[in-house]
Each structure stands twice: as structure tokens, then as C-alpha cells.
Enzyme design. Structure first.
Site, PDB file in Angstrom:
ATOM      1  N   CYS A  89      -9.680  -2.274 -10.668  1.00 51.54           N
ATOM      2  CA  CYS A  89      -9.064  -1.199  -9.893  1.00 51.54           C
ATOM      3  C   CYS A  89      -7.732  -1.637  -9.303  1.00 51.54           C
ATOM      4  O   CYS A  89      -7.090  -0.875  -8.591  1.00 51.54           O
ATOM      5  CB  CYS A  89     -10.006  -0.681  -8.825  1.00 51.54           C
ATOM      6  N   GLU A 107     -11.517 -10.342  -6.007  1.00 54.09           N
ATOM      7  CA  GLU A 107     -10.100 -10.383  -5.643  1.00 54.09           C
ATOM      8  C   GLU A 107      -9.733 -11.660  -4.906  1.00 54.09           C
ATOM      9  O   GLU A 107      -8.598 -11.854  -4.504  1.00 54.09           O
ATOM     10  CB  GLU A 107      -9.702  -9.136  -4.842  1.00 54.09           C
ATOM     11  N   ASP A 134      -4.763  -8.288  -5.022  1.00 56.00           N
ATOM     12  CA  ASP A 134      -5.055  -9.442  -4.168  1.00 56.00           C
ATOM     13  C   ASP A 134      -5.318 -10.695  -4.991  1.00 56.00           C
ATOM     14  O   ASP A 134      -4.901 -11.783  -4.607  1.00 56.00           O
ATOM     15  CB  ASP A 134      -6.248  -9.129  -3.262  1.00 56.00           C
ATOM     16  N   HIS A 164       0.788  -1.228   0.000  1.00 56.25           N
ATOM     17  CA  HIS A 164       0.000   0.000   0.000  1.00 56.25           C
ATOM     18  C   HIS A 164       0.822   1.281   0.000  1.00 56.25           C
ATOM     19  O   HIS A 164       0.371   2.309  -0.497  1.00 56.25           O
ATOM     20  CB  HIS A 164      -1.052  -0.029   1.114  1.00 56.25           C
TER      21      HIS A 164
HETATM   22  C1  PEP Z   1      -6.665  -4.981  -5.151  1.00 52.77           C
HETATM   23  O1  PEP Z   1      -6.560  -5.888  -4.320  1.00 52.77           O
HETATM   24  O2  PEP Z   1      -6.306  -5.100  -6.348  1.00 52.77           O
HETATM   25  C2  PEP Z   1      -7.212  -3.674  -4.758  1.00 52.77           C
HETATM   26  C3  PEP Z   1      -7.503  -2.747  -5.645  1.00 52.77           C
HETATM   27  O3  PEP Z   1      -7.389  -3.427  -3.433  1.00 52.77           O
HETATM   28  P1  PEP Z   1      -6.200  -3.165  -2.394  1.00 52.77           P
HETATM   29  O4  PEP Z   1      -4.948  -2.936  -3.182  1.00 52.77           O
HETATM   30  O5  PEP Z   1      -6.602  -1.979  -1.604  1.00 52.77           O
HETATM   31  O6  PEP Z   1      -6.171  -4.432  -1.611  1.00 52.77           O
HETATM   32 MG    MG Z   2      -7.572  -5.769  -2.431  1.00 53.28          MG
END
Ligand code: PEP
Ligand code: MG
Length: 571
Positions: A501, A430, A454, A189
Site C-alpha cells: 500500500c 514498513e 516508510d 502525506h
Molecule cells: C507506507 O509507509 O508506505 C504507508 C502506506 O503508510 P503511510 O504512508 O501512511 O506512512
Molecule cells: Mg507508513
């Protein structure tokens, strides 16, 4: 010498090194002879902590608000607490142990007591405060200081073992020109946040802290993952030019800001933005996003000192919806767990946090937290085209349960005569289980958004935070591409749309494949939108479809990447 690690956020930074290190605090059980002398040492650590906290309080009041600053009043109270002082002195006098050791024992005792009051949010927050204060005091006692992102007031490249998402959120873009960390992967993150903040970044640079000295000059190329410590004149000149070219390219792309994203043979897709707070809206608008494809609401929680209440959340969501008139806004419910923590929320330690009580799992077991957010979202729905999205869905039952809570909240609000607008409900795809039940899930929601960060980590069983298995982050692998096809086809058969996303949506080479697989919406960091638009507008949808179908039959990522080099998807 040039070195390479994982490229995490595009752009060039040239500045001096700022080592961001948390000191290890070894408090040993030490016997003393002079109680008064030892007490004085602790008292002076408490005094200088007080001065530091007052400074931070002042800064927070000026740059954020008075309410956020008030948290530090609680810290000051703990510092001055007579009961803590009495208990420390008691241990010192009775057992002839050092003041630091006694202070550690007493503060830890309070932390344990407060943390055990599981249903008392106020006491849980106090536990986090006592922990914070004790860390600061003991660091001072040992002559060490804690890193403070707010104290950076000159142009630097931050060098750290790791940066938590909240450390990253506090970095001031005006001074922090880039960062480089020892651990982490492309989809950790702090890397994602760097892209949202448009700060060049590199992760997974092993032993970098040992390799640099405070104030060394450093060049960081976040596009290639290259970094240089104390560059020579030639390297300096080369990267200064590259930095200028990067800025010029950004300016050139601005011409595409108000265009739609349509292929040469007239197939239209949507390019949306991922955001972490309403402050990202400026960049969203400047980069011509056609909507918000993911608002990670956890940052709203992480930047607060205690659980944000319904009104605070309502105002934040409303602001984003009003900032995007007539455009779709996907707001994801709280995704805490994994690498994202809330200081004020105590969670049971887990062996595998990414496989544990994360996101929706946590929300379904902490109904008060979940309902507060859903009520805030429903109230905000009156102000725009709200799409509520649930993360980490694994089964149809979880989706139905989440929707049930949502309708209970809607009913409660109606009874309270609160206005609710129209809204849509969707889920993140995911977890691999959802790929294979996509057609069943599609019956119960209005859209899917694929979280490849994920989905790839769970498919390859490779922790997204662990750089030593980062070679298994393989978005181009046919296993992933075939999963995408299943999901997109299932959604279209059910008459709903699929977006993406996860970071794969901004992987430049992946665009023709995702287009060819029929992806409807691509959501990415605002800074990647214009370049992606330029590329898609030159493509031919039919050719991209043929290409996607062909590579689905391949058996490895390298072959897919090799095939993409032909670039026969342009018109
Ligand atoms: C993902 O898992 O691709 C996602 C967009 O969510 P995060 O990165 O916040 O887990
Ligand atoms: Mg995710």
C-alpha cells in the site's frame, strides 16, 4: 521560464496563484504610556476575530455539521472570557506593558495549565482552543491574517511553504486546481492526499513563495514536476492541450473498469485502493478498484475537533464496508506521529518524530484511544469483509500485544451482547526488522501489506519529508527489491498473502517487478488503478518472474531502471 521540482500528483493545472502563508507573530515586550489606548487596540482585534470565527462557524455548520461547528462556540467563549480580560488588564496596569504582550502571557499561561492536565481530555482540547484563539487575535492585532483554506472561492493554485495533511484535507477541489509547496517529498502525506483527491501537485519547490506574487498566472504539471510562472501564449496553449489529452486518456481507460487484472498467461492479481475517508468511495468505484487495500483512519481523527468517539468511528467504518459489498476492506489502526498531528492531542516533543512514539507505539501506550478504535472496528465487522491492519509493527511482541488488546475488546463486546462479524488481522511491513522476521510474524496474522514509504525511509535512513535527501527515496534499489522478495516468499510459505500500500505500488515502471516478485495485491490511489490494470493485463507473469530474479543480483537503482527499459515482460 520553466522550472522543475518533485512531481507529486499527476495532472495539469492552470490558474492564478494563491499564496498560503502563515504570518510570523512577533510579540515584543513593549512598555506603554496609555493603557486605555493599548487596551482598545486589543479589544478591536478581539471583535474582528469574533466576526471571523462566527463566519467559520456558519460555514462549518452548512458544509459539515452542527456538531463540528460547535467547536467554534468554545472559541467564542474564550474570546469573551472575563477572567482572561481581567488578568490582561492587571498586567497592563501594574507593569505598563502592551495589551498584546499581556494577552500573549495570559493565554500562554492557560495553555500550559490545561496541557499539564494530561489525563483530562477535555482540558487538553481547551488548551488547543486557547492556542488557536490567541493566534487569531494576535495576528489581527498585528494587522496580519491567518490563511484559511475554506475562504478560497475562485480557481487557484495554492502556493505554500508546506501544507499539513489537515490543511490539504480542507482544500476544496472545486476551486483548488493544484498546489505547490517548498518542502516535502513524494511520500509526504500532503503529496499522498493530493493523489487521493486527484489534485495535481508539486513538492520540494524551494523558494517558490518568493518567486511568485499573489494572482500571478501559473501552470503546474504534476506529472513531470514542471511549473511556469506567468507563461507566454505558446506555453499556455501547449499545456491547455496537455490538460485536454490527460482528461481524454482518463475517459479511454474507463473501459477497463469492470475487468479483472490477469496477465496474458493467466496469473491474477488484485488492484485495490488507498483511501483517507468514506468520501473517496465514489472515486474508488469509478476507477474499478477490487477492494480497499488501505484506509488511513488518521484522517478521520485529523478532520475532527476532538477525539472521535466509538459511535462516530463505527459509523464511518460501517459506511466504507457497506460501500464495498463482497470486497475486502483493509482498515489501518491510527497512525499518528511523524508528520501527522492531532491539534487536540498533546504529545511530548520528540527529537525524531518519525523514529518516535508513532502509530501502534502511541496506541499501545494510550489504551483508551486504541480500545475505542478497536471496539468500533469490531462492531463494524458485521457489515463486510473487514481486515484490521496494525501499522509500524517492529517486533513479534508488539503484534501479540495488539492482538491481545483486540481480543479483550471482542470479549467485552460479546459480554455487552454486541454483534461482531468475521474479520482478519494483518500488519504493515514498513520497518526493516520485520522483513527478517517475516516468517515468524506470518504465524500470527492473516496478511502483510508493505508500506514502502516508510520501509524505504527507514532502510536508507532518509527522512521522507526532507527534499534534500529525496534522492535516497529509491524504490528500485536492489536492497528494497530483495527485502520484498524475502517478505513475499515468507508469506506464501505460511499460506498468507502480501500486498503493498506504499506509493511504490503505483510506480508504473515498478509493476513488472512487483508482479514478478509475486506480490498478490497492489493498493494505490484510485486514479492510478486503470492505467496499472491495462499494463498488467498485457504482461507475461513468467517473463516478469525471470526479470525480477535477474535484477535482484544488481547493485544499484539506475541499472535496474535501465534493464526495465527493454520492456521484455510483455507478451
Ligand atoms: C507506507 O509507509 O508506505 C504507508 C502506506 O503508510 P503511510 O504512508 O501512511 O506512512
Ligand atoms: Mg507508513
Amino acid at each position: 521560464m520553466e522550472k522543475k521540482a518533485i512531481a507529486a500528483s499527476e495532472g495539469i493545472a492552470i490558474a492564478s496563484v494563491f499564496k498560503f502563508e502563515s504570518p510570523t507573530l512577533d510579540i515584543v515586550k513593549e512598555t506603554i504610556e496609555d493603557v486605555e489606548d493599548s487596551w482598545q487596540k486589543l479589544a478591536s482585534a478581539i471583535e474582528s476575530s469574533k466576526a471571523e470565527i462566527l463566519d467559520i462557524r456558519d460555514h462549518t455548520a452548512k458544509t459539515i455539521d452542527e456538531e463540528s461547528a460547535a467547536i467554534f462556540d468554545a472559541h467564542l467563549q474564550i474570546l469573551e472570557d472575563p477572567e482572561i480580560a481581567r488578568e490582561v488588564k492587571e498586567i497592563m496596569n501594574d507593569e505598563k506593558l502592551s495589551s498584546a504582550y499581556a494577552y500573549d502571557v495570559v493565554t500562554k499561561k492557560y495553555v500550559t495549565i490545561f496541557e499539564s492536565m494530561e489525563d483530562n481530555k477535555y482540558m487538553q482540547e481547551r488548551a488547543a482552543d486557547v492556542k488557536d484563539v490567541a493566534k487569531r487575535v494576535l495576528a489581527k492585532y498585528l494587522g496580519k491574517s491567518l490563511p484559511n483554506p475554506l475562504s478560497i472561492k475562485r480557481d487557484v493554485i495554492v502556493v505554500a511553504h508546506d501544507l499539513t495533511p489537515s490543511d490539504t484535507a480542507q482544500l476544496n477541489k472545486q476551486y483548488v486546481k493544484g498546489f505547490i509547496t517548498e518542502i516535502g517529498g513524494k511520500t509526504s502525506h500532503s503529496a499522498i492526499m493530493a493523489r487521493m483527491l486527484e489534485i495535481p501537485a508539486i513538492v520540494g519547490a524551494k523558494s517558490i513563495l518568493n518567486a511568485v506574487n499573489q494572482d500571478d498566472t501559473m501552470i503546474l504539471d504534476g506529472t513531470t514536476g514542471t511549473y511556469i510562472i506567468n507563461p507566454n501564449a505558446e506555453q499556455h496553449q501547449f499545456y491547455t492541450q496537455k490538460h485536454k489529452d490527460f482528461a481524454a486518456e482518463k475517459t479511454r481507460l474507463k473501459a477497463l473498469k469492470n475487468m479483472k487484472t490477469i496477465t496474458k498467461d493467466n496469473h491474477q492479481v488484485e488492484l485495490a485502493a488507498n483511501i483517507g475517508s468514506d468520501q473517496d468511495l465514489t472515486s474508488v468505484l469509478e476507477n474499478g478498484a477490487e477492494g480497499i487495500g488501505l484506509y488511513r483512519t488518521e484522517f478521520l481523527y485529523m478532520n475532527a475537533q476532538s477525539m472521535p468517539d466509538e459511535n462516530t468511528q463505527y459509523e464511518a467504518y460501517k459506511k466504507v464496508l457497506e460501500g464495498m459489498p463482497n470486497q475486502k476492506v483493509v482498515i489501518r489502526t491510527l497512525d499518528i506521529g511523524g508528520d501527522k498531528h492531532l491539534d487536540y492531542l498533546t504529545m511530548e516533543p520528540e527529537m525524531n518524530p518519525f523514529l518516535g512514539k508513532r502509530a501502534l507505539r502511541l496506541c499501545l501506550s494510550e489504551m483508551a484511544i486504541f480500545k475505542t478504535q478497536l471496539r468500533a472496528l469490531l462492531r463494524a465487522s458485521a457489515y463486510g469483509d473487514l481486515h484490521i491492519m496494525f501499522p509500524m509493527i517492529a517486533t513479534v511482541e508488539e503484534l501479540l500485544e495488539a492482538k491481545e488488546v483486540l481480543s479483550i475488546c471482542a470479549k467485552e463486546l460479546q459480554e455487552e451482547n454486541m454483534a461482531i462479524g468475521d474479520y482478519k488481522v494483518g500488519i504493515m511491513i514498513e520497518i526493516p526488522s520485520t522483513v527478517f522476521i517475516a516468517k515468524h510474524l506470518a504465524k500470527h496474522c492473516d496478511f502483510f501489506s508493505v508500506g514502502t514509504n516508510d520501509l524505504i525511509q527507514y532502510t536508507f535512513a532518509a527522512d521522507r519529508m526532507n527534499e534534500s535527501v529525496s534522492y535516497l527515496y529509491q524504490p528500485f534499489h536492489p536492497s528494497i527489491l530483495n527485502m520484498l522478495k524475502l517478505v513475499i516468499d515468507a508469506s506464501h510459505e505460511a499460506g498468507i498473502w502480501t500486498g503493498m500500500c506504499g506509493e511504490m505500488a503505483q510506480e508504473y515502471e515498478a509493476l513488472p517487478l512487483l508482479l514478478g516478485l509475486g506480490l498478490d495485491e497492489f493498493s494505490m490511489s484510485p486514479s492510478s488503478i486503470l492505467k496499472s490494470r491495462e499494463s498488467i493485463c498485457k504482461m507475461n507473469y513468467k517473463k516478469a518472474q525471470a526479470l525480477a530474479l535477474e535484477v535482484l543480483t544488481y547493485d544499484n537503482s539506475a541499472a535496474v531502471l535501465q534493464r526495465l527499459k527493454k520492456e521484455d515482460y510483455y507478451d
